[in-house]
Design an enzyme around this catalytic site. Structure first.
Site, PDB file in Angstrom:
ATOM      1  CD  GLU A 138       5.071  -4.567  -0.534  1.00  0.00           C
ATOM      2  OE1 GLU A 138       5.835  -3.593  -0.716  1.00  0.00           O
ATOM      3  OE2 GLU A 138       3.923  -4.444  -0.062  1.00  0.00           O
ATOM      4  CE  LYS A 139       0.591  -5.777  -3.690  1.00  0.00           C
ATOM      5  NZ  LYS A 139       0.537  -4.560  -2.864  1.00  0.00           N
ATOM      6  CB  CYS A 160      -1.752   7.810  -9.723  1.00  0.00           C
ATOM      7  SG  CYS A 160      -0.421   8.518 -10.678  1.00  0.00           S
ATOM      8  CG  PHE A 219       1.320  -2.273  -7.660  1.00  0.00           C
ATOM      9  CD1 PHE A 219       0.940  -2.531  -8.975  1.00  0.00           C
ATOM     10  CD2 PHE A 219       0.345  -1.819  -6.777  1.00  0.00           C
ATOM     11  CE1 PHE A 219      -0.374  -2.336  -9.398  1.00  0.00           C
ATOM     12  CE2 PHE A 219      -0.963  -1.620  -7.191  1.00  0.00           C
ATOM     13  CZ  PHE A 219      -1.324  -1.881  -8.511  1.00  0.00           C
ATOM     14  CE  LYS A 272       8.739  -0.470   1.005  1.00  0.00           C
ATOM     15  NZ  LYS A 272       8.375  -1.562   0.080  1.00  0.00           N
ATOM     16  CD  GLU A 285      -6.612   5.107  -6.172  1.00  0.00           C
ATOM     17  OE1 GLU A 285      -6.230   4.821  -5.027  1.00  0.00           O
ATOM     18  OE2 GLU A 285      -5.871   5.622  -7.019  1.00  0.00           O
TER      19      GLU A 285
HETATM   20  P1  NAD Z   1       0.559   0.970  -1.228  1.00  0.00           P
HETATM   21  O1  NAD Z   1       0.292   2.172  -0.400  1.00  0.00           O
HETATM   22  O2  NAD Z   1      -0.109  -0.307  -0.865  1.00  0.00           O
HETATM   23  O3  NAD Z   1       2.131   0.666  -1.236  1.00  0.00           O
HETATM   24  C1  NAD Z   1       3.063   1.685  -1.493  1.00  0.00           C
HETATM   25  C2  NAD Z   1       4.295   1.477  -0.631  1.00  0.00           C
HETATM   26  O4  NAD Z   1       3.953   1.658   0.743  1.00  0.00           O
HETATM   27  C3  NAD Z   1       4.892   0.095  -0.762  1.00  0.00           C
HETATM   28  O5  NAD Z   1       6.288   0.219  -0.849  1.00  0.00           O
HETATM   29  C4  NAD Z   1       4.451  -0.623   0.508  1.00  0.00           C
HETATM   30  O6  NAD Z   1       5.405  -1.550   0.957  1.00  0.00           O
HETATM   31  C5  NAD Z   1       4.284   0.515   1.505  1.00  0.00           C
HETATM   32  N1  NAD Z   1       3.176   0.292   2.443  1.00  0.00           N
HETATM   33  C6  NAD Z   1       1.967  -0.258   2.169  1.00  0.00           C
HETATM   34  N2  NAD Z   1       1.195  -0.257   3.264  1.00  0.00           N
HETATM   35  C7  NAD Z   1       1.913   0.309   4.254  1.00  0.00           C
HETATM   36  C8  NAD Z   1       1.650   0.611   5.626  1.00  0.00           C
HETATM   37  N3  NAD Z   1       0.495   0.304   6.193  1.00  0.00           N
HETATM   38  N4  NAD Z   1       2.616   1.201   6.354  1.00  0.00           N
HETATM   39  C9  NAD Z   1       3.796   1.525   5.786  1.00  0.00           C
HETATM   40  N5  NAD Z   1       4.093   1.253   4.487  1.00  0.00           N
HETATM   41  C10 NAD Z   1       3.177   0.671   3.733  1.00  0.00           C
HETATM   42  O7  NAD Z   1       0.235   1.391  -2.742  1.00  0.00           O
HETATM   43  P2  NAD Z   1       0.237   0.459  -4.034  1.00  0.00           P
HETATM   44  O8  NAD Z   1      -0.958  -0.423  -3.980  1.00  0.00           O
HETATM   45  O9  NAD Z   1       1.566  -0.128  -4.243  1.00  0.00           O
HETATM   46  O10 NAD Z   1       0.024   1.572  -5.186  1.00  0.00           O
HETATM   47  C11 NAD Z   1      -1.232   1.989  -5.630  1.00  0.00           C
HETATM   48  C12 NAD Z   1      -1.592   3.342  -5.045  1.00  0.00           C
HETATM   49  O11 NAD Z   1      -0.603   4.294  -5.396  1.00  0.00           O
HETATM   50  C13 NAD Z   1      -2.893   3.906  -5.614  1.00  0.00           C
HETATM   51  O12 NAD Z   1      -3.616   4.477  -4.569  1.00  0.00           O
HETATM   52  C14 NAD Z   1      -2.427   4.966  -6.594  1.00  0.00           C
HETATM   53  O13 NAD Z   1      -3.345   5.996  -6.845  1.00  0.00           O
HETATM   54  C15 NAD Z   1      -1.221   5.472  -5.899  1.00  0.00           C
HETATM   55  N6  NAD Z   1      -0.329   6.154  -6.822  1.00  0.00           N
HETATM   56  C16 NAD Z   1      -0.265   7.506  -6.758  1.00  0.00           C
HETATM   57  C17 NAD Z   1       0.546   8.193  -7.631  1.00  0.00           C
HETATM   58  C18 NAD Z   1       0.626   9.678  -7.576  1.00  0.00           C
HETATM   59  O14 NAD Z   1       1.560  10.221  -8.137  1.00  0.00           O
HETATM   60  N7  NAD Z   1      -0.300  10.353  -6.927  1.00  0.00           N
HETATM   61  C19 NAD Z   1       1.332   7.494  -8.562  1.00  0.00           C
HETATM   62  C20 NAD Z   1       1.252   6.097  -8.582  1.00  0.00           C
HETATM   63  C21 NAD Z   1       0.424   5.442  -7.692  1.00  0.00           C
END
Ligand code: NAD
Length: 519
Positions: free
Chosen positions: A199-200, A304, A172, A196, A404
């Site tokens: 969803e947020k 991140c 998100f 994909k 985190e």
């Molecule tokens: P999230 O993992 O909750 O969601 C990311 C995606 O994964 C979404 O599309 C979601 O629908 C899907 N998803 C969530 N839970 C799932 C599951 N159990 N099984 C399968 N799919 C699932 O992450 P978020 O809250 O949207 O984003 C924040 C996180 O992203 C933080 O940890 C941040 O550090 C990380 N991030 C990392 C980078 C990087 O380049 N390293 C960049 C941006 C964000």
């Protein structure tokens, strides 16, 4: 009032767009070039984090719809693969122009759905735009290698070919930049794509897809399916999808990495972070203070690459008063309001989680030197706001350090020497980024050499590399071996083929069964 106006303008524009329908609008899938309403009855509300207004609804795509998106991508692949790379580049050239044209609209959508300030939202779009610009040079990026006469009359060369159908799963926090880390590189290499969005906040990805179609991307080359874990699992399991790019949390990222790898897919998985800054006593005070405040609290800490932990060599006391002064001066408000420094965090649950981690830090002995939990924003009383928060005397056994936080919370730790500070950073499981602030070249060089983070800043707080390098998180912040964008990104989205050819008049040499050797 200003925000209300802006948001209602957005809704009106949104309803007129082919992506949306009804009120609150339901976001459509993009399958084979058509923006199609999902038949699924289940959907998730996209909520403006400053107001709790339902901006749109995201469908949980059905398995038939998912399959039709993959089959559209599969059908589009042969022709797209054989489209000259110069033509594919031209689509990117047009796309970058259209993104610039619609920059303000994209930024407004991001602020509405994600909460960050309009200026920060423009930065979100711009950092993705740079990847589109980079993809315009794909012919050169994708070049193979050639060695003539590896043996008499024999030449060997390598070709980088697209893989087929690839997929991207987004978080998100950067609704434009991260989709743009993914599909522009993939499709310009000649792949077709299933995206994909989070969803947020799916709006920016939908606008970018519309722009990509307007730029001339043929039907089926880019498809979008909405949903959560079920859609993600379908992506991992589908036999026609060859590679997956993921950005998000470790829980989801490691699940996807394992599940998709079990199906033989390539995966690049960018995950969570705990980025440290080491502050040496000789650091330039003003620049360092500004950097810590900007990188600690910018985007309400939801980056991140946010600097969430400052390790002061020689103690934090002499820095505390000034940091508090600068952090207190930051304006917490809705992202659409002029002059806002920090917008809300993404959801009520995220705010609760952040507040819980702050309290757990205090309970385990950290000193709260600035507490943003009780911030009230007039006119936006329902927003998920957390003001800048600073916890000092933090130690590495505390939950607030191990987790985190992903909110506007800066932790202060102490070290007696640079060696001890480096040890603290290296003992942390994450390896996304780390910075040092110093005027000593000796200290900086030692830091660069010994630190185990994948992205290193020297007097630079958020060292996100530009697209001609790659985003090189390491340790628990990354799984896979080919990073996002840059040369590694092109390698990720292509299969290398090595050709050995012989063109010469061969004198009859008879049959030899010995292993051929180069002579
Ligand atoms: P999230 O993992 O909750 O969601 C990311 C995606 O994964 C979404 O599309 C979601 O629908 C899907 N998803 C969530 N839970 C799932 C599951 N159990 N099984 C399968 N799919 C699932 O992450 P978020 O809250 O949207 O984003 C924040 C996180 O992203 C933080 O940890 C941040 O550090 C990380 N991030 C990392 C980078 C990087 O380049 N390293 C960049 C941006 C964000």
């Amino acid at each position: 009032p200003l925000a209300g106006l802006a948001i209602s303008r957005l809704s009106t524009a949104a309803e007129a767009s082919p992506i949306y329908k009804s009120s609150p609008p339901r976001v459509r899938n993009l399958i084979g070039g058509e923006f199609i309403e999902s038949q699924s009855e289940a959907s998730i509300d996209v909520i403006n984090p400053a107001t709790q207004e339902v901006v749109s609804r995201v469908p949980l795509t059905t398995s038939e719809e998912f399959k039709s998106a993959v089959s559209a991508a599969k059908k589009a692949f042969p022709q797209w693969k054989n489209t000259p790379v110069t033509s594919r580049q031209r689509v990117m050239l047009k796309l970058q122009e259209l993104i610039r044209r619609d920059m303000d609209k994209l930024a407004m959508n991001i602020t509405t759905e994600q909460g960050k300030t309009l200026k920060d939202a423009q930065g979100d779009v711009f950092r993705g735009l740079e990847v589109v610009e980079h993809a315009c040079g794909m012919a050169t990026l994708q070049m193979g290698e050639y060695v003539s006469n590896v043996s008499h009359g024999v030449d060997t060369y390598s070709i980088r070919e697209p893989l087929g159908v690839c997929a991207g799963i987004c978080p998100f926090n950067f609704p434009a930049m991260i989709p743009l880390w993914m599909f522009p590189i993939a499709v310009t290499c000649g792949n077709t794509y299933i995206l994909k969005p989070s969803e947020k906040d799916p709006g920016a990805a939908m606008m970018l897809a519309e722009l990509a179609m307007e730029a001339g991307l043929p039907n089926g080359v880019l498809n979008i399916v909405h949903g959560t874990s079920e859609t993600v699992n379908s992506i991992c399991d589908d036999d026609d999808i060859r590679a997956i790019s993921f950005v998000g949390s470790n829980t989801a990222g490691m699940h996807i990495y394992a599940r998709a790898a079990a199906k033989g897919k390539r995966v690049q998985s960018n995950m969570g972070a705990k980025n440290h800054a080491i502050i040496m006593p000789d650091a330039s005070a003003d620049a360092t203070l500004n950097a810590l405040v900007a990188a600690g609290f910018g985007a309400a800490g939801q980056r991140c690459m946010a600097l969430s932990t400052a390790v002061f060599v020689g103690g934090s006391k002499s820095w505390e008063e000034e940091i508090i002064k600068r952090a207190t001066a930051l304006k917490v408000n809705a992202g659409v309001e002029p002059g806002t420094d920090l917008g809300p965090v993404i959801s009520r649950q995220a705010k609760e989680r952040i507040c819980h981690l702050i309290q757990s830090g205090i309970d385990s002995g950290a000193r709260v030197v600035l507490d943003g939990r009780k911030v009230v924003v007039s006119g936006y009383e329902n927003g998920n706001f957390v003001g800048p928060t600073v916890l000092a005397d933090v130690t590495s056994d505390m939950e607030c350090y191990k987790e985190e936080i992903f909110g506007p919370v800066l932790l202060f730790m102490q070290a007696d020497s640079l060696d001890e500070a480096i040890e603290i950073v290296n003992n942390n499981k994450y390896g996304n980024g780390a910075s040092i602030f110093t005027t000593s070249g000796v200290a900086a060089r030692k830091f660069q050499n010994e630190i185990e983070s994948g992205q290193v800043g020297i007097n630079v707080p958020i060292p996100v590399p530009l697209p001609f390098f790659s985003f090189t998180g390491s340790k628990a912040s990354f799984a896979g071996d080919l990073n996002f964008y840059g040369k590694a990104g092109v390698q990720f989205y292509t299969q290398i083929k090595t050709v050995t050819q012989q063109w010469k008049d061969l004198p009859g040499q008879g049959v030899s069964l010995a292993m051929p050797t180069s002579q």
